[in-house]
Design a protein around this motif. Structure first.
Motif, PDB file in Angstrom:
ATOM      1  N   ILE A  77       0.846  -1.200   0.000  1.00  0.00           N
ATOM      2  CA  ILE A  77       0.000   0.000   0.000  1.00  0.00           C
ATOM      3  C   ILE A  77       0.878   1.246   0.000  1.00  0.00           C
ATOM      4  CG2 ILE A  77      -1.753   1.286   1.278  1.00  0.00           C
ATOM      5  CD1 ILE A  77      -2.641  -1.351   2.502  1.00  0.00           C
ATOM      6  N   PHE A  78       1.895   1.244   0.867  1.00  0.00           N
ATOM      7  CA  PHE A  78       2.700   2.448   1.037  1.00  0.00           C
ATOM      8  C   PHE A  78       3.750   2.594  -0.051  1.00  0.00           C
ATOM      9  CE2 PHE A  78       0.939   1.112   5.049  1.00  0.00           C
ATOM     10  CZ  PHE A  78       0.139   2.216   5.285  1.00  0.00           C
ATOM     11  N   ILE A  79       4.095   1.450  -0.645  1.00  0.00           N
ATOM     12  CA  ILE A  79       5.021   1.529  -1.781  1.00  0.00           C
ATOM     13  C   ILE A  79       4.308   2.173  -2.970  1.00  0.00           C
ATOM     14  CG2 ILE A  79       6.247   0.142  -3.487  1.00  0.00           C
ATOM     15  CD1 ILE A  79       6.761  -1.840  -1.104  1.00  0.00           C
ATOM     16  N   PHE A  80       3.082   1.714  -3.231  1.00  0.00           N
ATOM     17  CA  PHE A  80       2.317   2.301  -4.329  1.00  0.00           C
ATOM     18  C   PHE A  80       1.894   3.730  -4.016  1.00  0.00           C
ATOM     19  CE2 PHE A  80       1.959  -2.041  -5.825  1.00  0.00           C
ATOM     20  CZ  PHE A  80       2.021  -1.869  -7.202  1.00  0.00           C
ATOM     21  N   GLY A  81       1.786   4.035  -2.722  1.00  0.00           N
ATOM     22  CA  GLY A  81       1.341   5.358  -2.308  1.00  0.00           C
ATOM     23  C   GLY A  81       2.431   6.416  -2.360  1.00  0.00           C
ATOM     24  N   GLN A  82       3.665   5.989  -2.666  1.00  0.00           N
ATOM     25  CA  GLN A  82       4.754   6.958  -2.720  1.00  0.00           C
ATOM     26  C   GLN A  82       4.534   7.960  -3.859  1.00  0.00           C
ATOM     27  OE1 GLN A  82       8.765   4.773  -1.331  1.00  0.00           O
ATOM     28  NE2 GLN A  82       7.594   3.732  -2.909  1.00  0.00           N
ATOM     29  N   GLU A  83       4.948   9.206  -3.591  1.00  0.00           N
ATOM     30  CA  GLU A  83       4.793  10.274  -4.601  1.00  0.00           C
ATOM     31  C   GLU A  83       5.491   9.895  -5.898  1.00  0.00           C
ATOM     32  OE1 GLU A  83       3.225  13.568  -4.558  1.00  0.00           O
ATOM     33  OE2 GLU A  83       2.107  12.345  -3.136  1.00  0.00           O
ATOM     34  N   SER A  84       6.655   9.247  -5.727  1.00  0.00           N
ATOM     35  CA  SER A  84       7.453   8.914  -6.898  1.00  0.00           C
ATOM     36  C   SER A  84       6.778   7.852  -7.762  1.00  0.00           C
ATOM     37  CB  SER A  84       8.808   8.394  -6.450  1.00  0.00           C
ATOM     38  OG  SER A  84       8.609   7.310  -5.574  1.00  0.00           O
ATOM     39  N   GLY A 140       1.455   7.999  -5.963  1.00  0.00           N
ATOM     40  CA  GLY A 140       0.886   8.940  -5.015  1.00  0.00           C
ATOM     41  C   GLY A 140      -0.159   8.296  -4.122  1.00  0.00           C
ATOM     42  N   THR A 141      -0.864   9.133  -3.358  1.00  0.00           N
ATOM     43  CA  THR A 141      -1.846   8.641  -2.397  1.00  0.00           C
ATOM     44  C   THR A 141      -2.911   7.797  -3.074  1.00  0.00           C
ATOM     45  OG1 THR A 141      -1.488  10.763  -1.332  1.00  0.00           O
ATOM     46  CG2 THR A 141      -3.264   9.399  -0.452  1.00  0.00           C
ATOM     47  N   GLY A 142      -3.316   8.224  -4.270  1.00  0.00           N
ATOM     48  CA  GLY A 142      -4.341   7.475  -5.010  1.00  0.00           C
ATOM     49  C   GLY A 142      -3.908   6.052  -5.271  1.00  0.00           C
ATOM     50  N   GLY A 143      -2.649   5.883  -5.624  1.00  0.00           N
ATOM     51  CA  GLY A 143      -2.126   4.535  -5.867  1.00  0.00           C
ATOM     52  C   GLY A 143      -2.222   3.678  -4.631  1.00  0.00           C
ATOM     53  N   GLY A 144      -1.855   4.277  -3.503  1.00  0.00           N
ATOM     54  CA  GLY A 144      -1.919   3.550  -2.224  1.00  0.00           C
ATOM     55  C   GLY A 144      -3.342   3.120  -1.918  1.00  0.00           C
ATOM     56  N   LEU A 145      -4.283   4.073  -2.106  1.00  0.00           N
ATOM     57  CA  LEU A 145      -5.686   3.763  -1.821  1.00  0.00           C
ATOM     58  C   LEU A 145      -6.205   2.709  -2.785  1.00  0.00           C
ATOM     59  CD1 LEU A 145      -7.209   7.282  -1.082  1.00  0.00           C
ATOM     60  CD2 LEU A 145      -6.836   5.406   0.518  1.00  0.00           C
ATOM     61  N   GLY A 146      -5.746   2.784  -4.018  1.00  0.00           N
ATOM     62  CA  GLY A 146      -6.194   1.828  -5.031  1.00  0.00           C
ATOM     63  C   GLY A 146      -5.722   0.429  -4.728  1.00  0.00           C
TER      64      GLY A 146
END
Lengths: 164, 397
Positions: free
Chosen positions: B333-340, B343-349
């Motif tokens: 979750i937090f790897i995908f949520g990284q800005e690089s 971002g947050t959307g990735g983490g939530l997704g």
């Protein structure tokens, strides 16, 4: 590789504490638990065995009862048969006796009848004789007028009076 | 059935690890990562620490980056404090022995997460205690490590894992002594109730289908206390390890030291109770020609040591893998949520998918927790059974 390198402190505490736990649990938990489990199993086995034995006993008793009942039945049948035979014998005997007695009575009656008959015939003969004498006397008294008439009369009379 | 499950776990572990490490390496290459993701990591995943890059590196002050591999490895490893949430953790006692300095005891809070050296010792980055020349309270960065004393220092601190072992032991003693009381007190001879009902089938199953079946009717009784303790100890520890919050979450049975001690105990019992047939089968297998014996005996001797070794590796690897997988899914979750990355959307997704996987793994781990305790006990019984088995002269192979 830190991950696969055993740590002295952890090995130390693990060994000590695990061994202590094994000994404590052996004395205070596994011992009593396993002993009572075994006791319970033994008692259950005993109970089952005794139940089985009781069942067998009941079955035996049933067979015994059946046997006794059969014996009683046979006995009853035998007694009934005996009674019937006795009854038949008694009835037959009575019948025979009655027959004999009847025959005897009939014979006596017959003899008596014969005697009575003879007596009656004798009486009758006597009566007839008396009557004949009376008749003869009357005839003689009325028809002593002629010889022919006397003779005819005697012949007539003799015709009528016939000894049986 | 069992083998396929284990291979499934190992495949999943391998794939997950590959994925996590490749992504985290990629993340390392890219620049700064928002710190809020990192804060969330510590709060949600209940993980130990997040790699905090010191401020003197090239990144701007306050920026941290997520290193999933390091995070997971820190969780898997033992620690001198028990992390609760955020920056709160329970300091545990440090006990160090050195022949020159004697026995030293103090709270691990004195180290201030590795920033201070205390009473001649400091906590290095790997979480190990090292001896320093300076006595008293000094800054860890200025202290000089004394290699000679460090090598001769024994760290017997009450670490997180030791603490967890004590908790397990407390549970074991509480549960089984109270159950034992039910058997001996006024309920003696009556039908079981409550807790008794819960543990009795397991005890009977272990006794009849595992221990008696492996060791044999005549000799099993002597080994029942050890094997039952072994089974319940591993099982309770495995289950505690599945709980993400205090007092669970420690990776005790997935630690090589614990698995080592258990395997060594089984090995010692096997060797001590081995009868002449057992030794005969190792050193001079009956019915085998002398020439083959030269080859076979070393293999048999090796096998004698290999068995407990495999026992240790199996338990350690299975449980550690379980912890790694559970953490990996959360880290995703937090790897995908990284800005690089996204971002947050990735983490939530990614989080619903991650959650589904985690729940699935939790179910599987529940089974593995029992299975590994069962397998360890079963194999220990089988090894002990092989050692005490009576052979007759005709049924040699």
């Amino acid at each position: 590789m830190e991950l696969v390198k055993p740590d002295f402190g952890l090995v130390f505490w693990m060994t000590i504490s695990f061994l202590i736990v094994v000994f404590i649990l052996r004395k205070f938990a596994w011992g009593p638990i396993l002993t009572s489990l075994k006791e319970r199993e033994t008692s259950i086995n005993d109970a089952l065995n005794s139940a089985k034995k009781a069942k067998e006993e009941v079955a035996n008793m049933k067979a015994e009862n059946e046997r006794i009942l059969q014996e009683a039945r046979n006995e009853r049948d035998k007694m009934l048969k005996d009674a019937r035979e006795t009854k038949d014998a008694i009835v037959n005997e009575a019948r025979t006796k009655a027959q004999v007695e009847g025959d005897r009575i009939v014979t006596i009656a017959r003899e008596t009848i014969q005697n009575e008959k003879l007596a009656a015939i004798t009486e009758l003969k006597n009566q007839v004789a008396t009557l004949s004498i009376d008749i003869a006397e009357k005839v003689i008294r009325q028809q002593l007028a002629g010889d022919d008439k006397q003779k005819a009369l005697v012949n007539d009379l003799l015709k009528d009076v016939k000894l049986n | 059935m069992k083998v396929s499950k284990l291979s499934l776990i190992s495949i999943i572990t391998f794939l997950t690890l590959t994925l996590v490490f490749s992504i985290s390496n990629k993340a390392q290459d890219t620049s700064a990562v928002q710190s809020h993701a990192v804060e969330a990591t510590t709060a949600e995943a209940g993980a130990e620490h997040v790699a905090a890059e010191p401020a003197h590196e090239e990144h701007a002050a306050g920026s941290e980056k997520l290193n999933a591999g390091k995070l997971i490895m820190e969780h898997i490893a033992d620690s001198h404090g028990w992390h609760l949430w955020g920056h709160t953790s329970i300091p545990l006692p440090v006990i160090v022995y050195n022949a020159q300095r004697g026995l030293t005891m103090f709270s691990s809070a004195r180290f201030e997460h590795g920033h201070k050296a205390y009473d001649g010792y400091l906590l290095n980055e790997a979480g190990k205690i090292e001896a320093v020349n300076e006595m008293g309270e000094v800054d860890a960065h200025t202290a000089t490590v004394n290699e000679e004393i460090s090598a001769a220092t024994y760290d017997i601190s009450i670490t997180k894992n030791v603490c967890s072992i004590f908790i397990t032991i407390a549970i074991l003693l509480l549960v089984f002594t109270s159950v034992a009381k039910m058997y001996t007190n006024k309920r003696k001879g009556l039908a079981p109730t409550g807790l008794q009902n819960a543990v009795e089938p397991i005890i009977i199953f272990m006794r009849d289908d595992v221990i008696k079946a492996s060791i044999g009717e005549k000799k099993y009784e002597k080994y029942v206390p050890y094997l039952l303790t072994l089974f319940f100890f591993i099982w309770i520890n495995n289950l505690l390890g599945l709980i993400p919050i205090f007092p669970g979450g420690a990776n005790v049975t997935g630690n090589i030291s614990v698995a080592l001690v258990l395997a060594v105990l089984t090995f010692i019992i096997t060797v001590v109770s081995g009868n002449k047939y057992y030794w005969q089968h190792i050193f001079a297998m009956p019915g085998v020609p002398k020439g083959v014996l030269v080859l076979l005996t070393p293999i048999e001797i090796l096998g004698m040591f290999l068995r407990p070794f495999v026992l240790m590796i199996r338990l350690f690897a299975n449980i550690a893998a379980g912890h790694i997988i559970a953490l990996s899914f959360f880290c995703l979750i937090f790897i995908f949520g990284q800005e690089s990355l996204y971002g947050t959307g990735g983490g939530l997704g990614v989080s619903p998918l991650s959650l589904v996987f985690t729940v699935f793994m939790a179910m599987l781990e529940l089974l593995v927790a029992f299975l590994q305790a069962y397998v360890f006990t079963l194999l220990s019984s089988v090894y002990i059974g092989a050692a005490v088995e009576e052979h007759h002269h005709d049924d040699h192979h």
